[in-house]
Design a protein around this motif. Sequence first.
Motif, short mmCIF file in Angstrom:
data_model
loop_
_atom_site.label_atom_id
_atom_site.label_comp_id
_atom_site.label_asym_id
_atom_site.label_seq_id
_atom_site.Cartn_x
_atom_site.Cartn_y
_atom_site.Cartn_z
N SER A 103 34.70 13.40 0.61
CA SER A 103 34.77 14.26 0.63
C SER A 103 34.31 15.03 2.32
O SER A 103 34.23 14.13 3.14
CB SER A 103 33.52 15.43 -0.46
N PRO A 104 34.62 16.45 2.45
CA PRO A 104 35.13 16.98 3.63
C PRO A 104 34.26 16.75 4.61
O PRO A 104 33.89 16.93 5.17
CB PRO A 104 35.54 18.76 2.80
N VAL A 122 42.07 9.23 7.65
CA VAL A 122 40.84 9.91 7.13
C VAL A 122 40.97 11.25 7.76
O VAL A 122 40.12 12.17 6.82
CB VAL A 122 39.22 9.49 8.55
N ASP A 123 41.75 11.65 8.17
CA ASP A 123 41.70 13.10 8.33
C ASP A 123 42.36 13.60 7.61
O ASP A 123 42.35 14.79 7.11
CB ASP A 123 43.03 13.00 9.88
N THR A 128 35.39 12.86 8.56
CA THR A 128 35.16 13.31 9.39
C THR A 128 35.70 12.02 10.03
O THR A 128 34.64 10.70 9.13
CB THR A 128 34.16 13.80 10.17
N ALA A 129 35.72 11.44 10.72
CA ALA A 129 36.37 9.98 11.46
C ALA A 129 35.51 9.71 12.39
O ALA A 129 35.56 10.06 13.21
CB ALA A 129 37.56 9.49 11.51
N VAL A 130 34.46 8.73 12.41
CA VAL A 130 33.09 8.35 14.01
C VAL A 130 33.65 7.28 14.26
O VAL A 130 33.77 6.41 13.47
CB VAL A 130 31.75 8.70 13.37
N ARG A 152 25.54 11.25 6.10
CA ARG A 152 26.73 11.75 5.60
C ARG A 152 27.89 10.54 5.56
O ARG A 152 28.72 10.29 4.75
CB ARG A 152 27.67 11.93 6.51
N THR A 153 27.72 9.24 6.08
CA THR A 153 28.79 8.15 5.85
C THR A 153 28.88 7.69 4.69
O THR A 153 27.62 7.25 4.04
CB THR A 153 28.11 6.94 7.16
N ARG A 154 29.58 7.54 4.34
CA ARG A 154 30.44 7.42 2.67
C ARG A 154 31.20 5.72 3.02
O ARG A 154 31.41 5.14 1.95
CB ARG A 154 31.64 7.67 2.28
#
Length: 380
Positions: A103-104, A122-123, A128-130, A152-154
Amino acid sequence: MTESDNPIFQIADRAAALRATGVDVITLAAGEPDLPTATHIVDAAVDAARDPRNHRYGPAGGLPALRSRIADDGHPDHITADNVQVTVGTKHALHLALNALTSPRDDVLVLRPSWPGHLGAVDSVGATAVQVDVDQDGLASTTALEAARTPRTRAVVIANPSNPSGVLHERGLLADLAAWCVDHDIWLISDEVYGGLTFDTHRFSASNVVTDPSRLIVVDGVSKVHAMTGWRVGWLIGPTHVVANARRQVSATITHVSTIPQHAALAALSTPTAVHATTIEGYRTARDLLVGRLNTIPGVECPTPAGGMFAFPDIRELLDDRHPSSASLASRLLEDAHVAVVPSEVFNAEGRLRISFAVAHERLSHAAERLVRALTEGPT
């Protein structure tokens, strides 16, 4: 970064401009083979186009015969056609997977350096790309992933072999990364579009090495191995609930992947093993030619890629005040040597060039000679 200031677009535009004036530019920048698609694959598409049954709508999941062939193509027995969704290339597969899983508000770990399409995927779903730096050998580690992990890492996206470096995460390391993902309820998305181009080991998929496939998605396609970048056929392999979500997305947007290219993809996946072996041998010969020539240049260190179609030499010792970045050096190579290569800034890295060896051997040899001459003589 916009198209106007992205070095890869600047170099592509300048190469086209030089060609328009009659300059013989050799392009070693493209992420695709310069070979035509094999005749038997084209013939399969022509035959499919002449069959009125293919002039109608098809199933949203993809042709059953193609899905079954994908499931059987080097994957374990628990993977069936029900675990496969046919997509419009691997980019589409990445988007569908990430849209189903995130999700966003979520983070997705992406290796650095890596193909810009991973960040773009990802965008595209609002996550959010880490970016997670690889180690000195170009490999991911559970230590680096753990340092980047948050609540938040999925998901984690890994290309195997890597684009741009050609580094291959071997079975043991890949199994460790997958186990780490399972332990933390994180999805591993394994981008294997270059997986059929490995030179020093037999092809394998992440699906062959994980002990728990409940958090594994594999994306792949016919683009690279079969010289079919323009045909736009890829796929997603995963648990049935993820595939069902992806299928709903396809049905609601594009209805289904065009049927005729799917028949071409089925022919590609049915190519005899001996033909594939010949393709691999040609790539290995080209790889060794290019890497060997690059390593004769003082100040250049070029590892031998285990797979893919790119060399990724370290050229930091060649940088100076006049050419302080790989982008500026790549620009000089285009202007002076008339060879187009990709600077590593495109992949969020510094001091390297991505150089394709998926070109005809004679042209590759000429290009390598030009590169050696230009980089040995130094900046002009």
